[in-house]
Design a protein around this motif. Structure first.
Motif, PDB file in Angstrom:
ATOM      1  N   ARG A   1      48.655  32.674 -24.387  1.00  0.00           N
ATOM      2  CA  ARG A   1      47.682  31.613 -24.602  1.00  0.00           C
ATOM      3  C   ARG A   1      47.213  31.076 -23.246  1.00  0.00           C
ATOM      4  NH1 ARG A   1      46.717  29.087 -29.650  1.00  0.00           N
ATOM      5  NH2 ARG A   1      45.210  27.962 -28.365  1.00  0.00           N
TER       6      ARG A   1
ATOM      7  N   ASP B   1      44.602  29.578 -22.458  1.00  0.00           N
ATOM      8  CA  ASP B   1      44.037  28.225 -22.535  1.00  0.00           C
ATOM      9  C   ASP B   1      45.127  27.165 -22.452  1.00  0.00           C
ATOM     10  OD1 ASP B   1      44.947  29.161 -25.030  1.00  0.00           O
ATOM     11  OD2 ASP B   1      43.604  27.855 -26.164  1.00  0.00           O
ATOM     12  N   TRP B   2      46.272  27.407 -23.074  1.00  0.00           N
ATOM     13  CA  TRP B   2      47.372  26.443 -22.986  1.00  0.00           C
ATOM     14  C   TRP B   2      47.983  26.437 -21.594  1.00  0.00           C
ATOM     15  CZ3 TRP B   2      50.605  27.025 -28.154  1.00  0.00           C
ATOM     16  CH2 TRP B   2      49.802  26.620 -29.228  1.00  0.00           C
TER      17      TRP B   2
ATOM     18  N   VAL C   1      53.262  32.894 -28.099  1.00  0.00           N
ATOM     19  CA  VAL C   1      52.131  32.226 -27.438  1.00  0.00           C
ATOM     20  C   VAL C   1      52.130  32.451 -25.923  1.00  0.00           C
ATOM     21  CG1 VAL C   1      51.923  30.484 -29.251  1.00  0.00           C
ATOM     22  CG2 VAL C   1      53.354  30.011 -27.253  1.00  0.00           C
TER      23      VAL C   1
END
Length: 296
Positions: free
Chosen positions: A247, A249-250, A244
């Motif tokens: 990611r 967005d995270w 991840v």
């Protein structure tokens, strides 16, 4: 052994960013890389999963980031060019976001990998508002990110701490703080009769965490699981943060939470590259309430 070496650094390709790293945090995973290397890669191995610094240049197709931006990045050290503990690194633009508002580069370097790990841990558990989460190692940096994010999701949080750390852990938002030690998992049943619904094991308790977890609950170990078959229908859901790192967005989510003070960024000490070994020793010794950070 750790040493400072000179290595060439390529220009960024399409969808990539080249960073002038100013700060790189030292995490427990770096100790493993130093001791065992990276399978399939020739040394020298460059550790580090957290970087903060300045965008030096961007590759084709990157329009979200620009030269001179102050940014933080999640970096995989298990690639031929190595990890974050280097003056220059090339990383996917998806792994790079601006540093939190009001944060120094040193503080920002403590957030990307642990922030992603915290979010991923809670996503793996997928608990509903009102359910109860157990967290081991409540005073550690990772737990200090897991706890407030869990509270935002409406969870009740039960964790542990030594007496000197209890105020710190309560400030992170924990509902119940029990004494740290061998008796912690069993003591959870005194406050949660049937056991917690999910458990994030930042302290590597492994099977010793089972008494805290209800039948059919879930355990998220923050390293790979090597402790045999679980019991009472407990599910093991290991965190694989390498999957991840892009990611965006995270990363933006944890950046926002650090900007508004929900996540508190803690630097234990800073070290020049020539003292990287001291930074690793401090991390390996344990007891840090933050991260050792190498500054360039």
């Amino acid at each position: 052994m750790l040493d400072v070496v000179e290595r060439p650094v390529r220009e960024p390709g399409p969808g990539e960013v080249r960073l002038a790293v100013k700060a790189a945090a030292v995490n427990p995973t770096d100790i493993g890389l130093r001791e065992r290397g990276a399978e399939g890669l020739e040394p020298p191995w460059v550790p580090g999963m957290d970087a903060a610094g300045l965008v030096e240049s961007v590759g084709e197709g990157v329009d979200r980031l620009h030269a001179g931006d102050e940014v933080m990045a999640a970096v995989s050290p298990r690639r031929p060019e190595g990890g974050a503990q280097a003056e220059l690194v090339v990383v996917p633009a998806a792994s790079v976001v601006p540093i939190p508002d009001g944060a120094t580069l040193e503080q920002a370097a403590t957030l990307p990998m642990n922030g992603l790990t915290a979010v991923l841990s809670l996503e793996l558990l997928a608990l509903a508002p009102g359910q109860t989460l157990g967290v081991s190692g409540g005073a550690g940096l990772l737990a200090s990110y897991v706890i407030p994010i869990a509270k935002l999701r409406g969870l009740r949080v039960v964790t542990d701490a030594a007496p000197d750390d209890e105020a710190l852990v309560r400030a992170a938002g924990a509902d119940v703080v029990l004494p740290r030690g061998e008796g912690f998992p069993a003591a959870v049943r005194d406050v949660v009769l049937d056991g917690v619904d999910g458990f994030v094991d930042t302290a590597l308790l492994k099977r010793d965490a089972f008494p805290a977890i209800r039948d059919g609950g879930a355990l998220v170990p923050v390293r790979s699981w090597d402790a045999g078959e679980p019991e009472r229908g407990i599910e093991i859901r290991p965190v694989l943060v390498f999957g991840v790192l892009e990611r965006t967005d995270w990363l933006e989510q944890v950046r926002g939470l650090a900007s508004d003070g929900t996540l508190r960024l803690r630097v234990a000490a800073t070290y020049p590259p020539e003292r990287a070994a001291d930074a690793h020793r401090a991390m390996e010794a344990g007891g840090l309430r933050g991260r050792a950070v190498i500054v360039f």
